[in-house]
Write a protein that holds these residues in place. Structure first.
Motif, PDB file in Angstrom:
ATOM      1  N   ALA A 407       3.344  28.746 -55.452  1.00 30.85           N
ATOM      2  CA  ALA A 407       1.999  28.354 -55.852  1.00 30.85           C
ATOM      3  C   ALA A 407       2.019  27.273 -56.932  1.00 30.85           C
ATOM      4  N   VAL A 408       3.154  27.149 -57.639  1.00 31.52           N
ATOM      5  CA  VAL A 408       3.274  26.152 -58.709  1.00 31.52           C
ATOM      6  C   VAL A 408       3.794  24.829 -58.160  1.00 31.52           C
ATOM      7  N   ARG A 409       4.801  24.926 -57.293  1.00 37.78           N
ATOM      8  CA  ARG A 409       5.391  23.706 -56.747  1.00 37.78           C
ATOM      9  C   ARG A 409       4.360  22.953 -55.915  1.00 37.78           C
ATOM     10  N   GLY A 410       4.272  21.665 -56.130  1.00 41.48           N
ATOM     11  CA  GLY A 410       3.355  20.839 -55.348  1.00 41.48           C
ATOM     12  C   GLY A 410       1.970  20.797 -55.922  1.00 41.48           C
ATOM     13  N   SER A 411       1.398  21.955 -56.227  1.00 38.65           N
ATOM     14  CA  SER A 411       0.030  21.977 -56.744  1.00 38.65           C
ATOM     15  C   SER A 411      -0.026  21.706 -58.238  1.00 38.65           C
ATOM     16  N   GLU A 412       0.986  22.159 -58.999  1.00 35.52           N
ATOM     17  CA  GLU A 412       0.983  21.939 -60.450  1.00 35.52           C
ATOM     18  C   GLU A 412       2.163  21.084 -60.915  1.00 35.52           C
ATOM     19  N   ILE A 413       3.265  21.124 -60.167  1.00 33.35           N
ATOM     20  CA  ILE A 413       4.427  20.285 -60.486  1.00 33.35           C
ATOM     21  C   ILE A 413       4.805  19.517 -59.233  1.00 33.35           C
ATOM     22  N   GLY A 414       4.773  18.199 -59.322  1.00 34.78           N
ATOM     23  CA  GLY A 414       5.204  17.352 -58.213  1.00 34.78           C
ATOM     24  C   GLY A 414       6.623  16.873 -58.441  1.00 34.78           C
ATOM     25  N   TYR A 415       7.296  16.525 -57.342  1.00 32.90           N
ATOM     26  CA  TYR A 415       8.704  16.121 -57.444  1.00 32.90           C
ATOM     27  C   TYR A 415       8.943  14.890 -56.578  1.00 32.90           C
ATOM     28  N   VAL A 416       9.551  13.876 -57.170  1.00 33.80           N
ATOM     29  CA  VAL A 416       9.947  12.664 -56.458  1.00 33.80           C
ATOM     30  C   VAL A 416      11.462  12.621 -56.470  1.00 33.80           C
ATOM     31  N   SER A 417      12.078  12.697 -55.292  1.00 32.11           N
ATOM     32  CA  SER A 417      13.530  12.780 -55.206  1.00 32.11           C
ATOM     33  C   SER A 417      14.178  11.406 -55.318  1.00 32.11           C
ATOM     34  N   GLN A 418      15.510  11.419 -55.438  1.00 32.97           N
ATOM     35  CA  GLN A 418      16.253  10.181 -55.615  1.00 32.97           C
ATOM     36  C   GLN A 418      16.149   9.269 -54.409  1.00 32.97           C
ATOM     37  N   GLU A 419      16.287   9.840 -53.210  1.00 32.63           N
ATOM     38  CA  GLU A 419      16.350   9.046 -51.987  1.00 32.63           C
ATOM     39  C   GLU A 419      15.146   9.360 -51.113  1.00 32.63           C
ATOM     40  N   PRO A 420      14.191   8.441 -50.998  1.00 35.33           N
ATOM     41  CA  PRO A 420      12.966   8.749 -50.243  1.00 35.33           C
ATOM     42  C   PRO A 420      13.212   9.024 -48.771  1.00 35.33           C
ATOM     43  N   MET A 421      14.183   8.348 -48.161  1.00 34.46           N
ATOM     44  CA  MET A 421      14.423   8.558 -46.743  1.00 34.46           C
ATOM     45  C   MET A 421      14.967   9.952 -46.445  1.00 34.46           C
ATOM     46  N   VAL A 422      15.632  10.555 -47.420  1.00 36.77           N
ATOM     47  CA  VAL A 422      16.096  11.930 -47.251  1.00 36.77           C
ATOM     48  C   VAL A 422      14.945  12.908 -47.429  1.00 36.77           C
ATOM     49  N   ALA A 423      13.978  12.542 -48.276  1.00 34.62           N
ATOM     50  CA  ALA A 423      12.853  13.433 -48.568  1.00 34.62           C
ATOM     51  C   ALA A 423      11.816  13.469 -47.461  1.00 34.62           C
ATOM     52  N   LEU A 424      11.827  12.490 -46.563  1.00 33.24           N
ATOM     53  CA  LEU A 424      10.838  12.434 -45.490  1.00 33.24           C
ATOM     54  C   LEU A 424      11.470  12.874 -44.177  1.00 33.24           C
ATOM     55  N   ASP A 425      10.745  13.700 -43.441  1.00 34.19           N
ATOM     56  CA  ASP A 425      11.234  14.194 -42.155  1.00 34.19           C
ATOM     57  C   ASP A 425      11.108  13.085 -41.112  1.00 34.19           C
ATOM     58  N   PRO A 426      12.234  12.677 -40.495  1.00 34.59           N
ATOM     59  CA  PRO A 426      12.159  11.555 -39.543  1.00 34.59           C
ATOM     60  C   PRO A 426      11.432  11.883 -38.253  1.00 34.59           C
ATOM     61  N   MET A 480       8.179   1.005 -49.723  1.00 34.17           N
ATOM     62  CA  MET A 480       7.076   1.726 -49.093  1.00 34.17           C
ATOM     63  C   MET A 480       7.384   3.219 -49.007  1.00 34.17           C
ATOM     64  N   ALA A 481       8.623   3.561 -48.631  1.00 38.06           N
ATOM     65  CA  ALA A 481       8.995   4.971 -48.549  1.00 38.06           C
ATOM     66  C   ALA A 481       8.898   5.640 -49.911  1.00 38.06           C
ATOM     67  N   GLN A 482       9.282   4.931 -50.969  1.00 36.34           N
ATOM     68  CA  GLN A 482       9.196   5.522 -52.301  1.00 36.34           C
ATOM     69  C   GLN A 482       7.743   5.751 -52.698  1.00 36.34           C
ATOM     70  N   ARG A 483       6.864   4.851 -52.332  1.00 32.06           N
ATOM     71  CA  ARG A 483       5.443   5.045 -52.610  1.00 32.06           C
ATOM     72  C   ARG A 483       4.890   6.239 -51.834  1.00 32.06           C
ATOM     73  N   VAL A 484       5.356   6.410 -50.597  1.00 26.57           N
ATOM     74  CA  VAL A 484       4.921   7.569 -49.807  1.00 26.57           C
ATOM     75  C   VAL A 484       5.375   8.865 -50.470  1.00 26.57           C
ATOM     76  N   VAL A 485       6.617   8.892 -50.966  1.00 26.22           N
ATOM     77  CA  VAL A 485       7.120  10.093 -51.640  1.00 26.22           C
ATOM     78  C   VAL A 485       6.301  10.379 -52.892  1.00 26.22           C
ATOM     79  N   VAL A 486       5.935   9.336 -53.633  1.00 26.36           N
ATOM     80  CA  VAL A 486       5.067   9.516 -54.807  1.00 26.36           C
ATOM     81  C   VAL A 486       3.722  10.067 -54.368  1.00 26.36           C
ATOM     82  N   ALA A 487       3.172   9.534 -53.276  1.00 25.36           N
ATOM     83  CA  ALA A 487       1.884  10.023 -52.779  1.00 25.36           C
ATOM     84  C   ALA A 487       1.959  11.492 -52.408  1.00 25.36           C
ATOM     85  N   ARG A 488       3.039  11.896 -51.762  1.00 18.97           N
ATOM     86  CA  ARG A 488       3.169  13.309 -51.398  1.00 18.97           C
ATOM     87  C   ARG A 488       3.309  14.186 -52.629  1.00 18.97           C
ATOM     88  N   ALA A 489       4.008  13.686 -53.651  1.00 17.49           N
ATOM     89  CA  ALA A 489       4.131  14.465 -54.886  1.00 17.49           C
ATOM     90  C   ALA A 489       2.790  14.650 -55.577  1.00 17.49           C
TER      91      ALA A 489
END
Length: 646
Positions: A407-426, A480-489
């Protein structure tokens, strides 16, 4: 017949490669040993029994005077309706049954694995064509087609099982393709391509070993299904015509004499059931043994199942300052290894106020990322929190259950990982991934979540957000991928954003844009940011305060101006001296001699002593405390008060 397609393991599993370690792990599982022994005995029987009893396959009748007799000393499993020994027919019939399974599996594996690898790795038109053809074949009624083939090739076990293999192969193709897609995006695969390795070499040496887990599980299910189909066809006398023995034919004989001697269906029925069970259990055991090599160690105490850590005794939670959103207190983290736990974080303490940006800096291996992951309890590979507290908005995250943390992850704490392409499901479009994050963290309907996903893409300043939402991750540039990861966070409107190397591998222009974006979002939303980086230029540009880490400990804590203007730890001074942003001439850039010691090999006393020009014998004895330099300035050095100036 429809073969069940199992894609739960489409997340890349470890390869159950045949090596001594894997064999030892497999043999430690009693169930695996039992299944292997049972299948080995069946193979031995299939080879030896027809040679020792050649008459069994040709006898149309035996001693009719003993027909339908039950088990006896002369006939341990009884006699069938034609006076033939049931045990002998069961043993000789093993060959026909297993040969049919082997033929079907040979075709399935020969077609499913290479075609699935090509579809997942090559992609594009080839992937779409293979997927369309697989869907078409899966829609066909398999059993009817097998019977049609048998009408052309009567009583042919080979024709029936090869046809079954062809019709079942698309199920394996889809599983292999799904497992290959994320592996294709791994950095080591890209590095292999850059190195000039051929596509065939990369697929066979880099991709195939990583997708063997799903293949093994699916193959075990398909083998069991092939056995059932083979015995079903024999039951209908479509293959293995009498007097040739087979398990399915023996079941049919037993059903025909069910009211006179019901025992006759039991021997072949039990053989079929046990073999199907052995295939399934062995596949699970092979998968688990392969996974054990990389997953969290099961030997850890079971108190805290979400991280493998034992429940720590109740302790008084230290109070945080009034304006602190996050207060980390004496955080200690260790990782399980075959030789015992190894400490990776040792007594880390720092605060992040609401709306503040705190940078965590240090060389690779100093524990920056581990600290960030410990805050949100996402330590993998056997990691666990041994002691300490992670106070977030008045709650100790280290004491929460997995459901409470979710309930805390995502809604109260966002996370931007080192490698955006790994963080996004292809395998999914950008818009779908963002909408799912919004829906899960806010409870919006699917329609509203889709609109919100587009708004997030617009907020992170992506041009044509509607078009970006329809793209797959591989169609985006790194920025662009890094911006998407920020948006998801930001999908859950978090109070704290943990950014782990958000500008790594991006060119200077894109780095500036990402940092400006984070600064703008922070100003508009009032977020706090924990910025994990090794770039001191980014720290000077973004942060209010800095936590310098070295070998799992906090080496120095201070405001940005104090730390850059008057560092008091030799390691901080060395980092600043080696910062290329400070070099305005052609002079050789200073470097820090040596390397960060690995966890488990930290020296006694000061962890930096082996690389420090100020080290004395006193630095190697006892724990070195953080010394107070100023109101908000601390350094872990015995001579901190004697070290001044940048």
């Amino acid at each position: 017949m429809t073969v069940t397609e199992t894609v739960a393991d489409a997340e890349v599993s470890a390869s159950p490669a045949v090596n001594p370690r894997f064999v030892r792990r497999l043999m430690r599982r009693p169930l695996a040993v039992v299944c292997l022994a049972y299948l080995a005995i069946l193979v031995l029987i299939a080879v030896v029994a027809p040679m020792l009893m050649p008459h069994v396959g040709t006898d149309r009748a035996g001693d009719l005077g003993t027909a339908l007799h039950g088990p006896s000393a002369a006939h341990p499993l009884g006699v069938d309706s034609l006076g033939r020994d049931v045990l002998q027919r069961l043993l000789v019939g093993t060959r026909v049954t297993l040969v049919g399974v082997v033929e079907a599996m040979a075709v399935v594996l020969a077609l499913g694995i290479p075609i699935g690898l090509v579809a997942g790795y090559v992609g594009g038109k080839i992937d779409r064509a293979i997927t369309w053809l697989a869907d078409l074949v899966l829609s066909l009624p398999a059993i009817i087609l097998v019977i049609v083939v048998l009408s052309v090739f009567p009583q042919s076990v080979t024709a029936a099982m090869v046809t079954l293999g062809v019709l079942a192969a698309p199920g394996l193709v889809r599983v292999v393709r799904a497992a290959t897609l994320p592996v294709r995006e791994q950095l080591y695969v890209a590095a292999a391509r850059v190195s000039g390795m051929s596509r065939t070499y990369i697929i066979t040496r880099h991709v195939l070993p990583r997708v063997m887990g799903p293949i093994v599980v699916q193959a075990s299910l398909l083998a069991a299904a092939a056995l059932l189909v083979q015995t079903g066809l024999a039951f209908l006398s479509l293959i293995a015509a009498p007097p040739e023995p087979s398990w399915g034919g023996m079941v049919a004989d037993g059903v025909g004499a069910l009211f006179q001697q019901p025992w006759l269906i039991w021997p072949p029925g039990l053989a079929i059931a046990l073999t199907v069970l052995a295939f399934g259990l062995l596949g699970d055991a092979v998968r688990d043994a392969g996974t054990e090599g990389w997953s969290a160690k099961s030997a850890l105490p079971l108190g805290d199942k979400r991280r493998g850590a034992p429940k720590r005794a109740s302790a008084v939670v230290p109070a945080s300052t009034d304006d602190s959103l996050l207060s980390v207190r004496d955080l200690t983290v260790s990782y399980a290894t075959p030789t015992g736990p190894i400490r990776a974080i040792d007594g880390v303490t720092f605060d992040i106020a609401r709306g503040e940006t705190v940078g965590v800096v240090g060389e690779s291996g100093c524990g920056k990322t581990t600290t960030a992951l410990a805050v949100i309890a996402l330590l993998g590979g056997g990691g666990r929190i041994d002691s300490g507290h992670v106070l977030f908005d008045g709650r100790d995250l280290a004491a929460l259950s997995e459901s409470e943390l979710q309930a805390v992850r995502g809604s109260e704490i966002g996370y931007v990982s080192q490698e955006p392409m790994v963080a996004l499901d292809p395998a999914f479009r950008i818009g779908w991934q963002l909408a799912e994050a919004v829906r899960i963290n806010t409870g919006m309907s699917r329609a509203k979540a889709k609109r919100r996903a587009v708004e997030l893409l617009e907020q992170v300043q992506l041009p044509e957000p509607h078009l970006v939402a329809r793209r797959y991750p591989h169609e985006l540039s790194g920025g662009m991928a890094q911006r998407v990861v920020v948006a998801r966070a930001l999908a859950g409107e978090p109070k704290l954003l943990i950014a782990d190397e958000p500008t790594t591998a991006l060119d200077v222009t894109i780095q500036v844009e990402i940092l400006d974006l984070m600064r703008t979002l922070q100003r508009d939303r009032g977020m706090a940011i924990m910025l994990v980086t090794h770039d001191l230029g980014v720290v000077a540009d973004m942060c209010d305060r800095v936590v310098v880490m070295y070998a799992g400990q906090v080496a120095e804590r201070a405001g940005v101006k104090e730390l850059f203007g008057n560092p008091h730890h030799p390691y901080t001074r060395a980092l600043l001296a080696s910062n290329p942003h400070n070099q305005h001439s052609s002079a050789v850039l200073p470097t820090i001699p040596g390397a960060v010691p690995m966890p488990g090999s930290w020296p006694q006393g000061c962890h930096f002593q082996s690389r420090c020009a100020h080290a004395t014998d006193q630095c190697g004895s006892g724990n070195i405390p953080l010394l107070q330099i100023g109101a908000l300035h601390e350094a872990r050095c015995l001579y901190a008060h004697q070290i001044e100036g940048a």
